[in-house]
Design a protein around this motif. Sequence first.
Motif, PDB file in Angstrom:
ATOM      1  N   ASP A  33      82.656  56.775  63.263  1.00 15.60           N
ATOM      2  CA  ASP A  33      82.442  58.227  63.272  1.00 15.60           C
ATOM      3  C   ASP A  33      82.975  58.920  64.519  1.00 15.60           C
ATOM      4  N   THR A  34      83.704  58.209  65.375  1.00 14.57           N
ATOM      5  CA  THR A  34      84.318  58.843  66.540  1.00 14.57           C
ATOM      6  C   THR A  34      85.823  58.630  66.504  1.00 14.57           C
ATOM      7  N   ASP A  35      86.517  59.526  67.127  1.00  7.53           N
ATOM      8  CA  ASP A  35      87.979  59.478  67.153  1.00  7.53           C
ATOM      9  C   ASP A  35      88.425  58.715  68.396  1.00  7.53           C
ATOM     10  N   ASN A  36      88.583  57.388  68.242  1.00 15.78           N
ATOM     11  CA  ASN A  36      89.027  56.584  69.383  1.00 15.78           C
ATOM     12  C   ASN A  36      90.055  55.548  68.937  1.00 15.78           C
ATOM     13  N   SER A  53      97.009  55.848  69.161  1.00 14.17           N
ATOM     14  CA  SER A  53      96.121  56.934  68.755  1.00 14.17           C
ATOM     15  C   SER A  53      95.173  56.409  67.685  1.00 14.17           C
ATOM     16  N   CYS A  54      94.205  57.225  67.340  1.00 14.57           N
ATOM     17  CA  CYS A  54      93.281  56.847  66.269  1.00 14.57           C
ATOM     18  C   CYS A  54      94.033  56.729  64.939  1.00 14.57           C
ATOM     19  N   ALA A  55      94.983  57.623  64.700  1.00 17.44           N
ATOM     20  CA  ALA A  55      95.775  57.568  63.468  1.00 17.44           C
ATOM     21  C   ALA A  55      96.581  56.279  63.394  1.00 17.44           C
ATOM     22  N   TYR A  58      94.313  53.382  62.371  1.00 19.30           N
ATOM     23  CA  TYR A  58      94.072  53.341  60.935  1.00 19.30           C
ATOM     24  C   TYR A  58      95.312  52.885  60.169  1.00 19.30           C
ATOM     25  N   ASP A  82      86.336  54.415  58.857  1.00 22.52           N
ATOM     26  CA  ASP A  82      85.981  55.377  57.827  1.00 22.52           C
ATOM     27  C   ASP A  82      86.808  55.079  56.577  1.00 22.52           C
ATOM     28  N   TYR A  85      89.769  57.340  55.187  1.00 20.28           N
ATOM     29  CA  TYR A  85      91.104  57.275  55.775  1.00 20.28           C
ATOM     30  C   TYR A  85      91.737  55.897  55.641  1.00 20.28           C
ATOM     31  N   ASP A  98      98.664  62.592  59.871  1.00 19.45           N
ATOM     32  CA  ASP A  98      98.131  63.630  60.764  1.00 19.45           C
ATOM     33  C   ASP A  98      98.495  65.021  60.264  1.00 19.45           C
TER      34      ASP A  98
END
Length: 121
Positions: A33-36, A53-55, A58, A82, A85, A98
């Motif tokens: 649940d955090t963008d890291n 990056s977080c993207a 994933y 998550d 995604y 993004d």
Amino acid sequence: MVKHWRVDREEKYEIVEKWFLKDLEMIDGKEADTDNPYFDMHFHKVYNMEAYSCASKYTFARTLNKLNATYLKKDFKIVNFDDTYLNDDSIWSSSNRDFLVVMRVCFYASNLLCLSLCRLS
């Protein structure tokens, strides 16, 4: 694992370590649940990793999942990510995630704004 650094205007990459996908037991995204950009890869030992990056974290997890499904078909755990995604069949999937996420959020927000301004007779 690739080490990255810059020398003046030139970017350098060096392969530091390699693993086999068949030896990967689990990828732990640490916090869904955090963008890291941080995650752990569990082999015979746990490796702490940082993506660009977080993207990209994933994207890396999706790629490993696809490779596993295509070639190994083994029980492969991806935890603390998550699922929205992580799956390609979600509405957020695209090769340029993004931009697509921002575009869709703006589209839905503009639709909600138009609906809220419309008079109901």
